[in-house]
Design a protein around this motif. Structure first.
Motif, PDB file in Angstrom:
ATOM      1  N   TRP A 407      22.520  35.051  58.396  1.00 34.95           N
ATOM      2  CA  TRP A 407      23.231  35.235  57.045  1.00 34.95           C
ATOM      3  C   TRP A 407      22.754  34.225  55.989  1.00 34.95           C
ATOM      4  O   TRP A 407      22.810  33.009  56.236  1.00 34.95           O
ATOM      5  CB  TRP A 407      24.763  35.025  57.292  1.00 34.95           C
ATOM      6  CG  TRP A 407      25.303  35.487  55.774  1.00 34.95           C
ATOM      7  CD1 TRP A 407      25.732  36.620  55.299  1.00 34.95           C
ATOM      8  CD2 TRP A 407      25.585  34.444  54.803  1.00 34.95           C
ATOM      9  NE1 TRP A 407      26.290  36.473  54.030  1.00 34.95           N
ATOM     10  CE2 TRP A 407      26.161  35.051  53.873  1.00 34.95           C
ATOM     11  CE3 TRP A 407      25.586  32.891  54.630  1.00 34.95           C
ATOM     12  CZ2 TRP A 407      26.511  34.145  52.663  1.00 34.95           C
ATOM     13  CZ3 TRP A 407      25.887  32.333  53.801  1.00 34.95           C
ATOM     14  CH2 TRP A 407      26.728  33.014  52.508  1.00 34.95           C
ATOM     15  N   TRP A 408      22.211  34.853  54.822  1.00 37.14           N
ATOM     16  CA  TRP A 408      22.100  34.145  53.701  1.00 37.14           C
ATOM     17  C   TRP A 408      22.044  34.887  52.404  1.00 37.14           C
ATOM     18  O   TRP A 408      22.290  36.220  52.487  1.00 37.14           O
ATOM     19  CB  TRP A 408      20.772  33.182  53.813  1.00 37.14           C
ATOM     20  CG  TRP A 408      19.802  33.853  54.353  1.00 37.14           C
ATOM     21  CD1 TRP A 408      19.499  34.486  55.396  1.00 37.14           C
ATOM     22  CD2 TRP A 408      18.306  34.015  53.403  1.00 37.14           C
ATOM     23  NE1 TRP A 408      18.163  34.739  55.566  1.00 37.14           N
ATOM     24  CE2 TRP A 408      17.369  34.705  54.431  1.00 37.14           C
ATOM     25  CE3 TRP A 408      17.907  33.684  52.237  1.00 37.14           C
ATOM     26  CZ2 TRP A 408      16.110  34.885  53.767  1.00 37.14           C
ATOM     27  CZ3 TRP A 408      16.647  33.721  51.808  1.00 37.14           C
ATOM     28  CH2 TRP A 408      15.568  34.483  52.614  1.00 37.14           C
ATOM     29  N   GLN A 409      21.465  34.414  51.129  1.00 36.23           N
ATOM     30  CA  GLN A 409      21.512  35.002  49.974  1.00 36.23           C
ATOM     31  C   GLN A 409      20.306  34.597  49.269  1.00 36.23           C
ATOM     32  O   GLN A 409      19.913  33.595  49.149  1.00 36.23           O
ATOM     33  CB  GLN A 409      22.741  34.856  49.162  1.00 36.23           C
ATOM     34  CG  GLN A 409      23.902  35.076  50.066  1.00 36.23           C
ATOM     35  CD  GLN A 409      25.157  34.707  49.217  1.00 36.23           C
ATOM     36  OE1 GLN A 409      25.549  33.507  48.581  1.00 36.23           O
ATOM     37  NE2 GLN A 409      26.191  35.639  48.913  1.00 36.23           N
ATOM     38  N   THR A 410      20.157  35.443  48.298  1.00 36.20           N
ATOM     39  CA  THR A 410      18.725  35.004  47.185  1.00 36.20           C
ATOM     40  C   THR A 410      19.383  33.605  46.587  1.00 36.20           C
ATOM     41  O   THR A 410      18.453  32.602  46.281  1.00 36.20           O
ATOM     42  CB  THR A 410      18.734  35.979  46.234  1.00 36.20           C
ATOM     43  OG1 THR A 410      18.548  37.351  46.600  1.00 36.20           O
ATOM     44  CG2 THR A 410      17.744  35.630  45.017  1.00 36.20           C
ATOM     45  N   GLU A 411      20.466  33.611  46.512  1.00 39.07           N
ATOM     46  CA  GLU A 411      21.194  32.319  45.918  1.00 39.07           C
ATOM     47  C   GLU A 411      20.992  31.104  46.782  1.00 39.07           C
ATOM     48  O   GLU A 411      21.148  29.855  46.360  1.00 39.07           O
ATOM     49  CB  GLU A 411      22.586  32.473  45.514  1.00 39.07           C
ATOM     50  CG  GLU A 411      22.954  33.348  44.367  1.00 39.07           C
ATOM     51  CD  GLU A 411      22.966  34.705  44.832  1.00 39.07           C
ATOM     52  OE1 GLU A 411      22.508  35.015  46.089  1.00 39.07           O
ATOM     53  OE2 GLU A 411      23.557  35.781  44.181  1.00 39.07           O
ATOM     54  N   THR A 412      20.968  31.226  48.091  1.00 40.85           N
ATOM     55  CA  THR A 412      21.300  30.186  48.980  1.00 40.85           C
ATOM     56  C   THR A 412      19.698  29.607  49.432  1.00 40.85           C
ATOM     57  O   THR A 412      19.519  28.558  50.049  1.00 40.85           O
ATOM     58  CB  THR A 412      21.869  30.402  50.341  1.00 40.85           C
ATOM     59  OG1 THR A 412      21.169  31.414  51.081  1.00 40.85           O
ATOM     60  CG2 THR A 412      23.224  30.951  49.989  1.00 40.85           C
ATOM     61  N   GLY A 413      18.605  30.467  48.820  1.00 42.63           N
ATOM     62  CA  GLY A 413      17.197  29.764  49.183  1.00 42.63           C
ATOM     63  C   GLY A 413      16.775  30.352  50.596  1.00 42.63           C
ATOM     64  O   GLY A 413      15.582  30.814  50.620  1.00 42.63           O
ATOM     65  N   ALA A 414      17.463  29.961  51.429  1.00 43.87           N
ATOM     66  CA  ALA A 414      16.952  30.299  53.083  1.00 43.87           C
ATOM     67  C   ALA A 414      18.376  30.260  53.709  1.00 43.87           C
ATOM     68  O   ALA A 414      19.567  30.134  53.292  1.00 43.87           O
ATOM     69  CB  ALA A 414      16.073  29.381  53.408  1.00 43.87           C
ATOM     70  N   CYS A 415      18.326  30.436  54.955  1.00 44.81           N
ATOM     71  CA  CYS A 415      19.309  30.673  55.986  1.00 44.81           C
ATOM     72  C   CYS A 415      20.446  29.431  56.151  1.00 44.81           C
ATOM     73  O   CYS A 415      19.974  28.539  56.029  1.00 44.81           O
ATOM     74  CB  CYS A 415      18.772  30.917  57.136  1.00 44.81           C
ATOM     75  SG  CYS A 415      19.817  31.310  58.657  1.00 44.81           S
ATOM     76  N   LEU A 416      21.779  30.041  56.039  1.00 47.77           N
ATOM     77  CA  LEU A 416      22.742  29.077  56.262  1.00 47.77           C
ATOM     78  C   LEU A 416      23.710  29.307  57.358  1.00 47.77           C
ATOM     79  O   LEU A 416      24.188  28.353  57.881  1.00 47.77           O
ATOM     80  CB  LEU A 416      23.788  29.329  55.073  1.00 47.77           C
ATOM     81  CG  LEU A 416      23.384  28.927  53.481  1.00 47.77           C
ATOM     82  CD1 LEU A 416      24.316  29.004  52.693  1.00 47.77           C
ATOM     83  CD2 LEU A 416      22.779  27.664  53.359  1.00 47.77           C
ATOM     84  N   VAL A 417      23.733  30.528  57.876  1.00 49.30           N
ATOM     85  CA  VAL A 417      24.553  30.808  59.115  1.00 49.30           C
ATOM     86  C   VAL A 417      23.756  31.665  59.950  1.00 49.30           C
ATOM     87  O   VAL A 417      23.171  32.822  59.634  1.00 49.30           O
ATOM     88  CB  VAL A 417      25.709  31.634  58.690  1.00 49.30           C
ATOM     89  CG1 VAL A 417      26.446  31.820  59.987  1.00 49.30           C
ATOM     90  CG2 VAL A 417      26.449  30.833  57.767  1.00 49.30           C
ATOM     91  N   SER A 418      23.491  30.965  61.294  1.00 47.53           N
ATOM     92  CA  SER A 418      22.558  31.651  62.362  1.00 47.53           C
ATOM     93  C   SER A 418      22.776  31.167  63.533  1.00 47.53           C
ATOM     94  O   SER A 418      22.917  29.877  63.622  1.00 47.53           O
ATOM     95  CB  SER A 418      20.945  31.638  61.755  1.00 47.53           C
ATOM     96  OG  SER A 418      20.289  32.340  62.774  1.00 47.53           O
ATOM     97  N   PRO A 419      22.587  31.744  64.428  1.00 49.91           N
ATOM     98  CA  PRO A 419      22.397  31.269  65.871  1.00 49.91           C
ATOM     99  C   PRO A 419      21.119  30.623  65.905  1.00 49.91           C
ATOM    100  O   PRO A 419      20.241  30.644  65.031  1.00 49.91           O
ATOM    101  CB  PRO A 419      22.245  32.318  66.864  1.00 49.91           C
ATOM    102  CG  PRO A 419      22.383  33.686  66.437  1.00 49.91           C
ATOM    103  CD  PRO A 419      22.381  33.201  64.575  1.00 49.91           C
ATOM    104  N   LEU A 420      20.996  29.422  66.769  1.00 50.94           N
ATOM    105  CA  LEU A 420      19.898  28.714  67.136  1.00 50.94           C
ATOM    106  C   LEU A 420      19.236  29.332  68.407  1.00 50.94           C
ATOM    107  O   LEU A 420      20.215  29.245  69.450  1.00 50.94           O
ATOM    108  CB  LEU A 420      19.836  27.204  66.939  1.00 50.94           C
ATOM    109  CG  LEU A 420      20.217  26.819  65.661  1.00 50.94           C
ATOM    110  CD1 LEU A 420      20.473  25.096  65.480  1.00 50.94           C
ATOM    111  CD2 LEU A 420      19.349  27.180  64.616  1.00 50.94           C
ATOM    112  N   PRO A 421      18.248  29.649  68.870  1.00 53.48           N
ATOM    113  CA  PRO A 421      18.022  30.397  70.031  1.00 53.48           C
ATOM    114  C   PRO A 421      18.341  29.267  71.380  1.00 53.48           C
ATOM    115  O   PRO A 421      18.583  30.012  72.187  1.00 53.48           O
ATOM    116  CB  PRO A 421      16.587  30.789  69.853  1.00 53.48           C
ATOM    117  CG  PRO A 421      15.925  30.018  68.757  1.00 53.48           C
ATOM    118  CD  PRO A 421      16.992  29.906  67.854  1.00 53.48           C
ATOM    119  N   GLY A 422      17.881  28.352  71.237  1.00 46.70           N
ATOM    120  CA  GLY A 422      18.111  27.263  72.079  1.00 46.70           C
ATOM    121  C   GLY A 422      19.458  26.722  72.164  1.00 46.70           C
ATOM    122  O   GLY A 422      19.924  25.746  73.190  1.00 46.70           O
ATOM    123  N   ALA A 423      20.324  27.008  71.142  1.00 47.46           N
ATOM    124  CA  ALA A 423      21.633  26.295  71.098  1.00 47.46           C
ATOM    125  C   ALA A 423      23.084  27.141  71.247  1.00 47.46           C
ATOM    126  O   ALA A 423      24.184  26.625  71.530  1.00 47.46           O
ATOM    127  CB  ALA A 423      21.721  25.648  69.904  1.00 47.46           C
TER     128      ALA A 423
END
Ligand code: WT7
Length: 642
Positions: A407-423
């Motif tokens: 999850w993110w937005q044009t405004e946030t530049g890049a990702c803010l909310v996401s699973p990390l595959p190893g975590a």
């Protein structure tokens, strides 16, 4: 339903579950030290000593990261890899036509970017100037962005699906003098008349004195003498070295226009240091990326996903990034999976709308490909419904690939909310948890903070390096749009649920922004296009749930008194909106509305229009405050069944 972290991923990951916890502890205990270390992943000409200076308060509003640092993003994406990785592949270009593809090494990409940078300079482009890029998905699109970054020019990429009018508005708003385009684009076997659109747009843009025209199809397109310049000969004559311009961390890197709930599209401005740190760090963490791995993000560079996850993030990380010119269902609906086999793609990142469209074709088009190279899948752009998530996991990934729903937005530049595959253990449909240092909060309509398992409006209470810095040319609008609804917080415009495990489930926009096949649009823009038609008196547009597109566009149109509602006029209006904004903005339904539901003060009650479009007729709510409640009966009676 929970999918635990596969052991192999926990072992290899840059950040496992313990690492995620530890990172959160560190960023809370020593934010400056934490972010300074993260910033150290880039090559700085002068390393920053001032790390963060942010206030969201009205009286003292400012956002600055790494403000005394000096760097160049193009050098970080190219030059710094040359000593050890010059012969590694930077881009794999896959043409619309499956017979066309090409590999471009870091050495070649560096040379091409230098050539284009030199051409820009020779045409008078200097640090701080704005350059509009209107190109198809060809390597030159990435070269153009990096060439601007190299000389300190600010690029504004406009998606090739936008109309001449939309393009003109974006050129005028940021006052570009130079446009980079191609003769034509190719998508799904169809020609996109890019140069023709530019020529039409420039009739309203007297400030543009130069158009560089890349040859894609070689078609004979009209060229205006003195203004329109074929790029090929310029490229051939240009030098292959161009010193990168030292940029302050807070110098602008690019502008990207995006839609809001009101008014014309906003020029979201990102700066150099914070954006590059964020794109590169999140690309490494979220995709657990290591150089040499083949990575494919199917977005278009006309959207922020293409900026951060085709060009800047991957190249800063010395990645091999696929640039795909085509579409998922051309020549057949096996195309994605064939490209994965052809280039041995390991990490694949796409949008739910594409998955839902492919799902409809059944499993056979997937099954006839191998996909053995795939290890990790990603999703972006809109909520992914659990059904599509499970199909992606079971059919595409054969159960072995984690899915990162970012999850993110044009405004946030890049990702803010996401699973990390190893975590992170996965729950289908949830973007799971915030990255370390991203402080989410849910609030109710009055701004009261909601704790525990609950639903509310998604806010972010502190800054992150990749945050946008302003709306180009309108800093007040930046503050008003994002920081005035809930004072002291960034308001995302999204609704969200948090479950008992602290997982976040984005439910979609709560404002008048709609997301149609991952294309973000303001309902006000479509309304303004409709009322620009000579037969239309008034229009109101809302989104409704759509099986494939996520949301569809439903327009209520009031015609001028002497105009008859006909099928032909309906078709004409759809065509009109396509021409005014772009093909993706075409309404899915147009309902003739003799009147719109308005309050006595004249405000349109959009809630009622949404309910009618959604066919949620039992929940129209209180209509007694309407100036003319009878309007609603007519709307319900003439609802388009679709
Ligand atoms: C809006 C931003 C993310 C870059 C591309 C779109 C929606 C985006 C997700 C997701 C649920 C999502 C939100 C957001 N959105 N990703 N993983 N789950 N919703 O950027 O055009 O600026 O649109 O897209 O509603 O606000 P954008």
């Amino acid at each position: 339903m929970v999918f635990p972290v596969p052991e192999a991923w926990a072992e290899r990951a840059h950040m496992d579950a313990a690492g995620y916890e530890a990172a959160w502890k560190r960023v809370q205990a020593d934010p400056e030290g934490f972010w300074k270390e993260v910033a150290g992943r880039l090559d700085w000409i002068k390393a920053p000593t001032k790390i963060k200076d942010v206030s969201y308060a009205k009286e003292d509003f400012h956002i600055r990261w790494f403000e005394d640092g000096v760097l160049n993003v193009s050098a970080n994406c190219l030059d710094r890899h040359l000593p050890t990785r010059a012969d590694d592949v930077a881009f794999i270009w896959e043409g619309d036509n499956p017979a066309q593809s090409r590999k471009i090494t870091y050495r070649e990409a560096h040379e091409e970017v230098c050539r284009m940078a030199n051409v820009l300079k020779s045409r008078g482009v200097a640090k701080g100037d704005r350059v509009t890029i209107y190109l198809p998905m060809i390597p030159e699109a990435a070269y153009a962005m990096l060439a601007c970054a190299r000389i300190g020019a600010v690029h504004s990429v406009v998606f090739g699906g936008f109309s001449p009018d939309s393009l003109a508005g974006r050129i005028q708003d940021c006052d570009s003098r130079l446009v980079i385009t191609a003769d034509e684009g190719l998508r799904g076997g169809k020609v996109v008349p890019l140069m023709r659109n530019v020529a039409a747009a420039l009739e309203d843009c007297p400030g543009v004195d130069t158009v560089l025209v890349v040859s894609r199809t070689g078609a004979d397109v009209p060229m205006k003498a003195g203004r329109d310049i074929p790029y090929g000969p310029e490229r051939a004559a240009a030098g292959v070295d161009c010193a990168p311009e030292p940029m302050n961390a807070e110098d602008p890197l690019f502008i990207l226009y995006t839609s809001g709930s009101t008014g014309k599209p906003k020029g979201v401005l990102h700066t150099t240091g914070g954006y590059a740190v964020w794109a590169s760090w999140t690309h490494e963490l979220v995709f657990d990326y290591r150089p040499g791995e083949i990575y494919w993000c199917t977005a278009d560079v006309g959207w922020v996903t293409g900026h951060s996850y085709i060009v800047y993030g991957p190249l800063a990380n010395a990645a091999t990034s696929v640039i795909f010119e085509g579409v998922p269902n051309y020549p057949t609906s096996s195309r994605f999976w064939e490209v994965i086999d052809k280039h041995q793609v390991e990490i694949f990142y796409t949008a739910p709308t594409a998955l839902r469209a492919l799902m409809r074709e059944g499993e056979a088009p997937v099954q006839r490909t191998s996909r053995k190279s795939l290890r990790l899948l990603g999703s972006v752009g809109e909520p992914i419904n659990p059904e599509a998530w499970l199909w992606y996991h079971r059919v595409v990934g054969e159960g072995r690939c984690p899915i990162v729903d970012t999850w993110w937005q044009t405004e946030t530049g890049a990702c803010l909310v996401s699973p990390l595959p190893g975590a992170t253990a996965l729950k289908p449909g949830s973007a799971t948890k915030p990255l370390p240092g991203v402080y989410l909060q849910l609030v109710d309509a009055e701004g009261k903070v909601l704790d525990g398992a609950t639903s509310g409006n998604l806010c972010i209470t502190d800054s992150w390096p990749g945050q946008m810095r302003t709306v180009y040319g309108d800093h007040q609008r930046f503050f008003d749009t994002y920081f005035s609804t809930y004072p002291g917080k960034y308001f995302t415009g999204d609704g969200c649920r948090r479950d008992e495990d602290g997982y976040y489930w984005i439910t979609g926009r709560v404002d008048d922004v709609i997301n149609v096949s991952g294309h973000r649009m303001g309902t006000a823009e479509i309304e303004s296009a409709l009322v620009g038609h000579h037969d239309v008196a008034e229009a109101a547009v809302v989104g409704f749930p759509h099986d494939i597109k996520g949301q569809g566009i439903y327009a209520y149109v009031t015609l001028k008194a002497d105009v008859q509602p006909t099928e032909n006029l309906r078709k004409d209006l759809v065509l009109w909106v396509r021409q005014e904004i772009g093909p993706f903005a075409a309404p899915d339904a147009i309902q003739w509305a003799p009147g719109l539901p308005k309050t006595r003060s004249g405000k349109i009650m959009r809630r009622i229009l949404r309910k009618v479009a959604e066919n949620d007729l039992g929940n129209l709510g209180d209509t007694s405050t309407l100036a003319d409640p009878a309007v609603v009966d007519d709307l319900v009676k003439n609802r388009i069944g679709r």
